[in-house]
Design a protein around this motif. Structure first.
Motif, PDB file in Angstrom:
ATOM      1  N   PHE A  88     -11.847   5.633  12.360  1.00 24.68           N
ATOM      2  CA  PHE A  88     -10.805   5.491  11.346  1.00 24.68           C
ATOM      3  C   PHE A  88      -9.529   6.226  11.717  1.00 24.68           C
ATOM      4  O   PHE A  88      -8.450   5.705  11.604  1.00 24.68           O
ATOM      5  N   VAL A  89      -9.646   7.450  12.169  1.00 28.25           N
ATOM      6  CA  VAL A  89      -8.476   8.277  12.438  1.00 28.25           C
ATOM      7  C   VAL A  89      -8.560   8.831  13.842  1.00 28.25           C
ATOM      8  O   VAL A  89      -9.618   9.252  14.282  1.00 28.25           O
ATOM      9  N   GLU A  90      -7.434   8.816  14.544  1.00 27.59           N
ATOM     10  CA  GLU A  90      -7.343   9.515  15.817  1.00 27.59           C
ATOM     11  C   GLU A  90      -6.565  10.782  15.548  1.00 27.59           C
ATOM     12  O   GLU A  90      -5.447  10.726  15.051  1.00 27.59           O
ATOM     13  N   GLY A  91      -7.139  11.923  15.838  1.00 27.76           N
ATOM     14  CA  GLY A  91      -6.482  13.182  15.512  1.00 27.76           C
ATOM     15  C   GLY A  91      -6.755  13.539  14.069  1.00 27.76           C
ATOM     16  O   GLY A  91      -7.680  13.024  13.453  1.00 27.76           O
ATOM     17  N   VAL A  92      -5.936  14.381  13.515  1.00 27.13           N
ATOM     18  CA  VAL A  92      -6.161  14.869  12.145  1.00 27.13           C
ATOM     19  C   VAL A  92      -4.873  14.763  11.358  1.00 27.13           C
ATOM     20  O   VAL A  92      -3.820  15.181  11.811  1.00 27.13           O
ATOM     21  N   PHE A  93      -4.951  14.187  10.167  1.00 27.45           N
ATOM     22  CA  PHE A  93      -3.809  14.202   9.264  1.00 27.45           C
ATOM     23  C   PHE A  93      -3.688  15.616   8.719  1.00 27.45           C
ATOM     24  O   PHE A  93      -4.676  16.205   8.279  1.00 27.45           O
ATOM     25  N   CYS A 146       0.840  -1.200   0.000  1.00 30.93           N
ATOM     26  CA  CYS A 146       0.000   0.000   0.000  1.00 30.93           C
ATOM     27  C   CYS A 146       0.873   1.248   0.000  1.00 30.93           C
ATOM     28  O   CYS A 146       1.937   1.270   0.621  1.00 30.93           O
ATOM     29  N   GLU A 147       0.397   2.286  -0.661  1.00 28.47           N
ATOM     30  CA  GLU A 147       1.160   3.523  -0.793  1.00 28.47           C
ATOM     31  C   GLU A 147       0.938   4.452   0.396  1.00 28.47           C
ATOM     32  O   GLU A 147      -0.195   4.767   0.752  1.00 28.47           O
ATOM     33  N   PHE A 148       2.035   4.885   1.002  1.00 29.80           N
ATOM     34  CA  PHE A 148       2.010   5.847   2.108  1.00 29.80           C
ATOM     35  C   PHE A 148       1.490   7.190   1.584  1.00 29.80           C
ATOM     36  O   PHE A 148       1.923   7.671   0.551  1.00 29.80           O
ATOM     37  N   VAL A 149       0.543   7.790   2.317  1.00 30.57           N
ATOM     38  CA  VAL A 149      -0.014   9.090   1.937  1.00 30.57           C
ATOM     39  C   VAL A 149       0.362  10.170   2.939  1.00 30.57           C
ATOM     40  O   VAL A 149       0.784  11.259   2.566  1.00 30.57           O
ATOM     41  N   TRP A 207      -8.776   2.678   1.806  1.00 29.93           N
ATOM     42  CA  TRP A 207      -8.012   3.527   2.727  1.00 29.93           C
ATOM     43  C   TRP A 207      -7.794   2.786   4.035  1.00 29.93           C
ATOM     44  O   TRP A 207      -8.716   2.187   4.586  1.00 29.93           O
ATOM     45  N   VAL A 208      -6.558   2.840   4.535  1.00 26.67           N
ATOM     46  CA  VAL A 208      -6.213   2.164   5.777  1.00 26.67           C
ATOM     47  C   VAL A 208      -5.420   3.120   6.661  1.00 26.67           C
ATOM     48  O   VAL A 208      -4.523   3.817   6.192  1.00 26.67           O
ATOM     49  N   ASN A 209      -5.787   3.142   7.941  1.00 25.96           N
ATOM     50  CA  ASN A 209      -5.038   3.891   8.940  1.00 25.96           C
ATOM     51  C   ASN A 209      -4.223   2.855   9.716  1.00 25.96           C
ATOM     52  O   ASN A 209      -4.780   2.033  10.434  1.00 25.96           O
ATOM     53  N   VAL A 210      -2.907   2.873   9.535  1.00 25.94           N
ATOM     54  CA  VAL A 210      -2.015   1.926  10.198  1.00 25.94           C
ATOM     55  C   VAL A 210      -1.611   2.527  11.544  1.00 25.94           C
ATOM     56  O   VAL A 210      -1.013   3.604  11.586  1.00 25.94           O
ATOM     57  N   VAL A 211      -1.956   1.827  12.640  1.00 26.33           N
ATOM     58  CA  VAL A 211      -1.710   2.355  13.977  1.00 26.33           C
ATOM     59  C   VAL A 211      -0.820   1.383  14.764  1.00 26.33           C
ATOM     60  O   VAL A 211      -1.295   0.346  15.234  1.00 26.33           O
ATOM     61  N   HIS A 232      -0.558  12.049  17.216  1.00 20.43           N
ATOM     62  CA  HIS A 232      -1.634  12.257  18.184  1.00 20.43           C
ATOM     63  C   HIS A 232      -1.149  11.870  19.566  1.00 20.43           C
ATOM     64  O   HIS A 232       0.006  11.457  19.729  1.00 20.43           O
ATOM     65  N   ASP A 233      -2.017  11.979  20.552  1.00 21.81           N
ATOM     66  CA  ASP A 233      -1.601  11.767  21.937  1.00 21.81           C
ATOM     67  C   ASP A 233      -1.110  10.352  22.231  1.00 21.81           C
ATOM     68  O   ASP A 233      -0.391  10.128  23.184  1.00 21.81           O
ATOM     69  N   LYS A 234      -1.453   9.380  21.415  1.00 15.97           N
ATOM     70  CA  LYS A 234      -1.011   8.002  21.626  1.00 15.97           C
ATOM     71  C   LYS A 234       0.206   7.646  20.768  1.00 15.97           C
ATOM     72  O   LYS A 234       0.626   6.497  20.754  1.00 15.97           O
ATOM     73  N   GLY A 235       0.722   8.588  20.013  1.00 12.87           N
ATOM     74  CA  GLY A 235       1.886   8.315  19.160  1.00 12.87           C
ATOM     75  C   GLY A 235       1.672   8.826  17.758  1.00 12.87           C
ATOM     76  O   GLY A 235       1.381   9.987  17.545  1.00 12.87           O
ATOM     77  N   GLU A 236       1.794   7.924  16.802  1.00 15.55           N
ATOM     78  CA  GLU A 236       1.613   8.310  15.409  1.00 15.55           C
ATOM     79  C   GLU A 236       0.914   7.183  14.670  1.00 15.55           C
ATOM     80  O   GLU A 236       0.899   6.042  15.107  1.00 15.55           O
ATOM     81  N   SER A 237       0.308   7.534  13.546  1.00 14.10           N
ATOM     82  CA  SER A 237      -0.307   6.543  12.672  1.00 14.10           C
ATOM     83  C   SER A 237      -0.094   6.998  11.235  1.00 14.10           C
ATOM     84  O   SER A 237       0.358   8.114  10.990  1.00 14.10           O
ATOM     85  N   TYR A 238      -0.408   6.107  10.312  1.00 16.82           N
ATOM     86  CA  TYR A 238      -0.114   6.377   8.912  1.00 16.82           C
ATOM     87  C   TYR A 238      -1.355   6.171   8.055  1.00 16.82           C
ATOM     88  O   TYR A 238      -2.067   5.173   8.227  1.00 16.82           O
TER      89      TYR A 238
END
Length: 125
Positions: A69-74, A33-36, A90-94, A41-47
């Motif tokens: 789907f998303v914690e915080g805002v991209f 999958c292609e990184f976008v 679409w996938v949010n990798v956490v 966010h408060d728990k770290g990061e996601s992609y």
């Protein structure tokens, strides 16, 4: 003579073809999958990644949502606009989303908007 050489060198740099765009990929349930974007966010990061439509992810996409789907805002990304693109999944990798394991939050086919919230199905790996 030096001025001609510098001018010629500068013109050759200006006329050089643009550098190719570098793309990053993340493996999601055995799919490339292609990184976008990255989200902090408060728990770290996601992609945020976009994946081709493959059976393993399509099954998850059709399931009943069980997570946001998303914690915080991209940064600078309207997820509502992205959700309209049905040509990819679409996938949010956490990382550490599932008790120390990586969670893959797959945006469902018809995401339920609850204010600004999109819903997904989480798969832990």
């Amino acid at each position: 003579m030096k001025k001609i050489f510098l001018t010629t060198g500068l013109l050759s740099i200006l006329n050089a073809p643009a550098m190719a765009e570098v793309k990053w990929f993340i493996d999601v349930v055995g799919t490339k999958c292609e990184f976008v974007a990255i989200n902090y966010h408060d728990k770290g990061e996601s992609y945020l990644v976009k994946c081709p439509i493959v059976p393993e992810l399509a099954v998850l996409q059709k399931a009943a949502p069980d997570s946001m789907f998303v914690e915080g805002v991209f940064a600078n990304i309207s997820m509502a606009t992205y959700a309209e693109n049905k040509d990819v999944i679409w996938v949010n990798v956490v990382p550490n989303d599932c008790g120390g394991k990586t969670g893959y939050r797959v945006l469902v086919n018809e995401p339920v908007f609850d204010g600004n919230t999109l819903y997904s199905v989480t798969r832990c790996e």
